[in-house]
Scaffold this active site. Structure first.
Site, short mmCIF file in Angstrom:
data_model
loop_
_atom_site.label_atom_id
_atom_site.label_comp_id
_atom_site.label_asym_id
_atom_site.label_seq_id
_atom_site.Cartn_x
_atom_site.Cartn_y
_atom_site.Cartn_z
N TYR A 76 0.83 -1.21 0.00
CA TYR A 76 0.00 0.00 0.00
C TYR A 76 0.86 1.27 0.00
CZ TYR A 76 -4.42 -2.39 0.02
OH TYR A 76 -5.50 -3.14 -0.40
N ARG A 79 1.94 1.79 -3.53
CA ARG A 79 0.86 2.36 -4.35
C ARG A 79 0.59 3.81 -3.97
NH1 ARG A 79 -4.00 -1.66 -3.64
NH2 ARG A 79 -5.07 -0.16 -5.00
N ASN A 111 -12.11 3.31 -7.66
CA ASN A 111 -10.72 3.69 -7.46
C ASN A 111 -10.51 4.28 -6.07
OD1 ASN A 111 -10.55 2.87 -10.08
ND2 ASN A 111 -10.52 4.95 -10.93
N VAL A 112 -9.39 3.94 -5.49
CA VAL A 112 -9.06 4.42 -4.13
C VAL A 112 -8.03 5.55 -4.19
CG1 VAL A 112 -9.60 2.19 -3.09
CG2 VAL A 112 -7.26 2.64 -3.90
N HIS A 128 -15.04 1.81 -2.84
CA HIS A 128 -14.04 0.90 -2.23
C HIS A 128 -13.08 1.64 -1.31
CE1 HIS A 128 -14.78 -2.13 -5.74
NE2 HIS A 128 -15.70 -2.20 -4.82
N CYS A 137 -7.74 -0.30 13.34
CA CYS A 137 -8.34 -1.65 13.33
C CYS A 137 -9.12 -1.94 14.61
CB CYS A 137 -7.23 -2.70 13.16
SG CYS A 137 -6.40 -2.60 11.57
N CYS A 156 -2.19 3.66 15.84
CA CYS A 156 -3.21 4.70 16.06
C CYS A 156 -2.75 5.64 17.17
CB CYS A 156 -4.52 4.03 16.46
SG CYS A 156 -5.79 5.18 16.99
N CYS A 159 -5.34 5.14 20.33
CA CYS A 159 -5.40 3.95 21.18
C CYS A 159 -4.22 3.00 20.98
CB CYS A 159 -6.71 3.19 20.90
SG CYS A 159 -6.65 2.26 19.37
N GLY A 196 -13.74 2.56 -17.91
CA GLY A 196 -12.47 2.02 -17.42
C GLY A 196 -12.61 0.93 -16.38
C1 BV8 Z 1 -18.05 -8.63 -0.76
C2 BV8 Z 1 -10.02 -1.75 -2.87
C3 BV8 Z 1 -19.33 -9.71 0.91
C4 BV8 Z 1 -8.76 -2.36 -2.33
C5 BV8 Z 1 -11.16 -3.44 -4.25
C6 BV8 Z 1 -20.46 -12.29 -7.05
C7 BV8 Z 1 -19.90 -13.02 -8.05
C8 BV8 Z 1 -18.51 -13.32 -7.97
C9 BV8 Z 1 -17.71 -12.89 -6.91
C10 BV8 Z 1 -18.29 -12.16 -5.93
C11 BV8 Z 1 -19.65 -11.89 -5.99
N1 BV8 Z 1 -19.92 -11.15 -4.89
C12 BV8 Z 1 -18.81 -10.96 -4.16
C13 BV8 Z 1 -17.80 -11.58 -4.77
C14 BV8 Z 1 -16.44 -11.59 -4.29
C15 BV8 Z 1 -15.65 -10.33 -4.67
C16 BV8 Z 1 -15.52 -10.24 -6.16
O1 BV8 Z 1 -16.26 -9.54 -6.84
N2 BV8 Z 1 -14.50 -10.97 -6.67
C17 BV8 Z 1 -14.18 -10.89 -8.12
C18 BV8 Z 1 -12.66 -10.90 -8.26
C19 BV8 Z 1 -14.81 -12.01 -8.84
N3 BV8 Z 1 -16.27 -9.12 -4.14
C20 BV8 Z 1 -15.96 -8.77 -2.86
O2 BV8 Z 1 -15.22 -9.42 -2.14
C21 BV8 Z 1 -16.61 -7.50 -2.33
N4 BV8 Z 1 -17.09 -7.73 -0.99
O3 BV8 Z 1 -18.62 -9.25 -1.63
O4 BV8 Z 1 -18.31 -8.77 0.58
C22 BV8 Z 1 -19.89 -9.20 2.15
C23 BV8 Z 1 -21.17 -8.67 2.10
C24 BV8 Z 1 -21.74 -8.20 3.29
C25 BV8 Z 1 -21.00 -8.28 4.50
C26 BV8 Z 1 -19.68 -8.80 4.50
C27 BV8 Z 1 -19.12 -9.24 3.29
C28 BV8 Z 1 -15.56 -6.35 -2.19
C29 BV8 Z 1 -14.92 -6.04 -3.47
C30 BV8 Z 1 -13.99 -4.81 -3.31
C31 BV8 Z 1 -12.54 -5.21 -3.17
N5 BV8 Z 1 -11.67 -4.04 -3.16
N6 BV8 Z 1 -10.36 -2.33 -4.18
C32 BV8 Z 1 -7.52 -1.91 -3.09
O5 BV8 Z 1 -7.65 -1.16 -4.08
O6 BV8 Z 1 -6.44 -2.30 -2.64
S1 BV8 Z 1 -11.58 -4.10 -5.79
C33 BV8 Z 1 -10.43 -3.42 -6.92
O7 BV8 Z 1 -10.40 -4.33 -8.00
C34 BV8 Z 1 -10.81 -2.09 -7.53
O8 BV8 Z 1 -11.38 -1.22 -6.60
C35 BV8 Z 1 -11.80 -2.51 -8.62
O9 BV8 Z 1 -13.07 -2.67 -8.09
C36 BV8 Z 1 -11.28 -3.88 -9.01
C37 BV8 Z 1 -10.52 -3.80 -10.29
O10 BV8 Z 1 -11.48 -3.67 -11.30
P1 BV8 Z 1 -11.38 -2.43 -12.34
O11 BV8 Z 1 -11.33 -1.15 -11.59
O12 BV8 Z 1 -12.42 -2.66 -13.32
O13 BV8 Z 1 -9.93 -2.61 -12.95
P2 BV8 Z 1 -9.36 -3.79 -13.87
O14 BV8 Z 1 -7.90 -3.70 -13.77
O15 BV8 Z 1 -10.06 -5.06 -13.57
O16 BV8 Z 1 -9.83 -3.36 -15.35
C38 BV8 Z 1 -9.37 -2.15 -15.89
C39 BV8 Z 1 -10.22 -1.91 -17.12
O17 BV8 Z 1 -9.83 -0.64 -17.66
C40 BV8 Z 1 -10.02 -2.96 -18.21
O18 BV8 Z 1 -11.28 -3.34 -18.72
C41 BV8 Z 1 -9.19 -2.20 -19.27
O19 BV8 Z 1 -9.51 -2.62 -20.59
C42 BV8 Z 1 -9.65 -0.78 -19.04
N7 BV8 Z 1 -8.69 0.26 -19.45
C43 BV8 Z 1 -7.33 0.17 -19.50
N8 BV8 Z 1 -6.81 1.37 -19.91
C44 BV8 Z 1 -7.87 2.22 -20.10
C45 BV8 Z 1 -9.06 1.52 -19.79
N9 BV8 Z 1 -10.29 2.08 -19.87
C46 BV8 Z 1 -10.34 3.40 -20.28
N10 BV8 Z 1 -9.24 4.14 -20.58
C47 BV8 Z 1 -8.00 3.59 -20.51
N11 BV8 Z 1 -6.92 4.33 -20.81
ZN ZN Z 2 -7.44 3.57 17.59
#
Ligand code: BV8
Ligand code: ZN
Length: 252
Positions: A76, A79, A111-112, A128, A137, A156, A159, A196
């Protein structure tokens, strides 16, 4: 003489602009792709350095942090440094301007990196979280760092608890505020812009699906095809930093 694909793109931009011109409510979802032209690698881009053999979905988890908080924190911090050196690009600025051109505008980002806010966008829904904030934590609140955070893991100031980046990890719930506001905007918009994002991570990817179900016009901006492309009304195939300013031009 413009070649066919340029003519085709102009026609698609005109259709997208026409839908935006008529829209009362617009909802936008952005992903890592909109920050790619600012030099921030997307999640699809392979990780480099210490993390080269790691999948982001394995690092961005409470389990990975539990196992080795220093390793995850180093990723992190790496990044964060990239993001501090980055600047918003014309895609970010175009969305900040588009907000002033439509009656109701909601910007949801996965995006973060905070680049939308640095480009002047207001009321951004950080679906996110934000990598530049620390969360305690123990108290689960945004926290300041204690003095002795310099030698090892950040602590922290209130605490002494371990700090973590204020982001949503895989397996964790989306913050209720942004989640409810984004769902409401997607269900009630006339035009939904998906920019994107690979539309693979849920529940963020379900926002376009609920907009489609609600009869909205869905416009995708992405150089590559995604799972959403077949269902989108207009697909603008190219980089958002180039196409979003052109969409604004087509709107005026
Ligand atoms: C949850 C923060 C439950 C951290 C992130 C249903 C089906 C399948 C799986 C699941 C489901 N429900 C839940 C899941 C599990 C999981 C999930 O979706 N897994 C995936 C991998 C299948 N989801 C979760 O775990 C979520 N939480 O479900 O909790 C729950 C519910 C209640 C109570 C308790 C628990 C949480 C998901 C969030 C995780 N955190 N980020 C960090 O950043 O470190 S996700 C992170 O990855 C990003 O934030 C973003 O969301 C994701 C990446 O995706 P994109 O942003 O789309 O980026 P990517 O690289 O994939 O694609 C880039 C695109 O840009 C490409 O298409 C490319 O062609 C294009 N591009 C490139 N250049 C350009 C461009 N476009 C335009 N211009 C350009 N120049
Ligand atoms: Zn604290």
């Amino acid at each position: 003489m413009k070649n066919d694909s340029a003519v085709a793109l102009d026609a698609l931009l005109a259709r997208a602009a026409d839908a935006l011109r008529k829209a009362k409510r617009v909802c936008v979802l952005t992903g890592a792709g909109i920050s790619a032209e600012s030099g921030i690698p997307t999640f699809r881009d392979a990780l480099t350095g210490l993390w080269a053999n790691f999948n982001p979905e394995d690092l961005a988890t409470p389990e990975a942090f539990e196992r080795d908080p220093k390793f995850v924190w180093d990723w992190y911090e790496f990044r964060r440094e990239l993001i501090r050196q980055a600047e918003p690009n014309p895609g970010h600025f175009a969305l900040a301007e588009l907000a002033g051109r439509v009656p109701r505008f909601t910007l949801v980002t996965q995006n973060v990196d905070g680049l939308h806010q640095r480009a002047g966008s207001k009321g951004v829904l950080e679906y996110h979280g934000n990598i530049l904030r620390d969360r305690c934590c123990v108290e689960q609140v945004i926290a300041e760092r204690s003095e002795d955070s310099r030698h090892g893991l950040p602590r922290c100031a209130a605490c002494g608890g371990l700090l973590r980046p204020d982001v949503v990890w895989f397996g964790e719930a989306i913050p209720p505020g942004p989640m409810l506001a984004a769902a409401a905007a997607a269900e009630s918009c006339d035009v939904f812009l998906s920019i994107g994002t690979s539309s693979l991570v849920y529940p963020a990817a379900s926002l376009a699906e609920s907009a489609l179900r609600a009869g909205a016009t869905v416009i995708e901006v992405n150089p590559d095809r995604t799972d959403l492309s077949p269902a989108a009304d207009v697909v603008l195939g190219g980089p958002s930093g180039l196409l979003l300013p052109r969409l604004l031009d087509a709107l005026s």
